[in-house]
Design a protein around this motif. Structure first.
Motif: not given
Length: 164
Positions: A42-53, A61-65, A125-135
């Motif tokens: 029951k945790k939701f994934l958020i991701q840190k966008r890479s520095a080169n974006k 952010d959340i996963t987007t495309g 790595k070109e898209e995501v630098s870190l992942i966190e899980m949130l309640d």
């Protein structure tokens, strides 16, 4: 070379062009999928966008495309979660929550419940630098912060959290 379709505010196709995150102008819209990914804990994934974006570097952010030319929305959602996070999902795993118009985009919102171990994810790595899980509570607070001017978006997330 990646091609995307550009639409007017009524979703009429205006043109197909080479993707460049900075080339969408006022009055142009692209189709973008937003995927809310929840694990079995029951945790939701958020991701840190890479520095080169070009847009929102180093921001969570959340996963987007962005939808590619000739691709459908579910293909895009499936591609993004696999390319960015190495999460394998079938089209039937995604629940469509609705479409919300935003600045320069039509956002197609999807919910994905998937069993995965964060430690085993291999992110792009070109898209995501870190992942966190949130309640749920912190996830909603996060959504309210990043979408503070889009009440319709927030309401769709609240409905998802209630109905899942």
């Amino acid at each position: 070379m990646e091609l995307i379709d550009v639409f007017d505010e009524n979703l009429n196709l205006k043109r197909t062009q080479i993707r460049d995150d900075l080339s969408i102008k006022q009055g142009d819209f692209v189709k973008v999928v937003h995927i809310f990914i929840e694990n079995n804990n029951k945790k939701f994934l958020i991701q840190k966008r890479s520095a080169n974006k070009k847009i929102k570097p180093n921001e969570f952010d959340i996963t987007t495309g962005t939808l590619k030319h000739g691709e459908n929305l579910l293909e895009c959602a499936k591609r993004e979660v696999f390319e960015e996070l190495s999460i394998k999902a079938d089209k039937k795993d995604f629940k469509f929550l609705g479409c919300v118009k935003a600045h320069l985009s039509f956002l197609y919102l999807y919910y994905l419940k998937k069993d995965f171990d964060v430690k085993n994810l291999k992110f792009q790595k070109e898209e995501v630098s870190l992942i966190e899980m949130l309640d749920e509570k912190n996830f909603l607070t996060f959504i309210e912060k990043i979408q503070k001017n889009n009440k319709e978006y927030i309401n769709k997330v609240k409905m998802m959290l209630k109905e899942r």
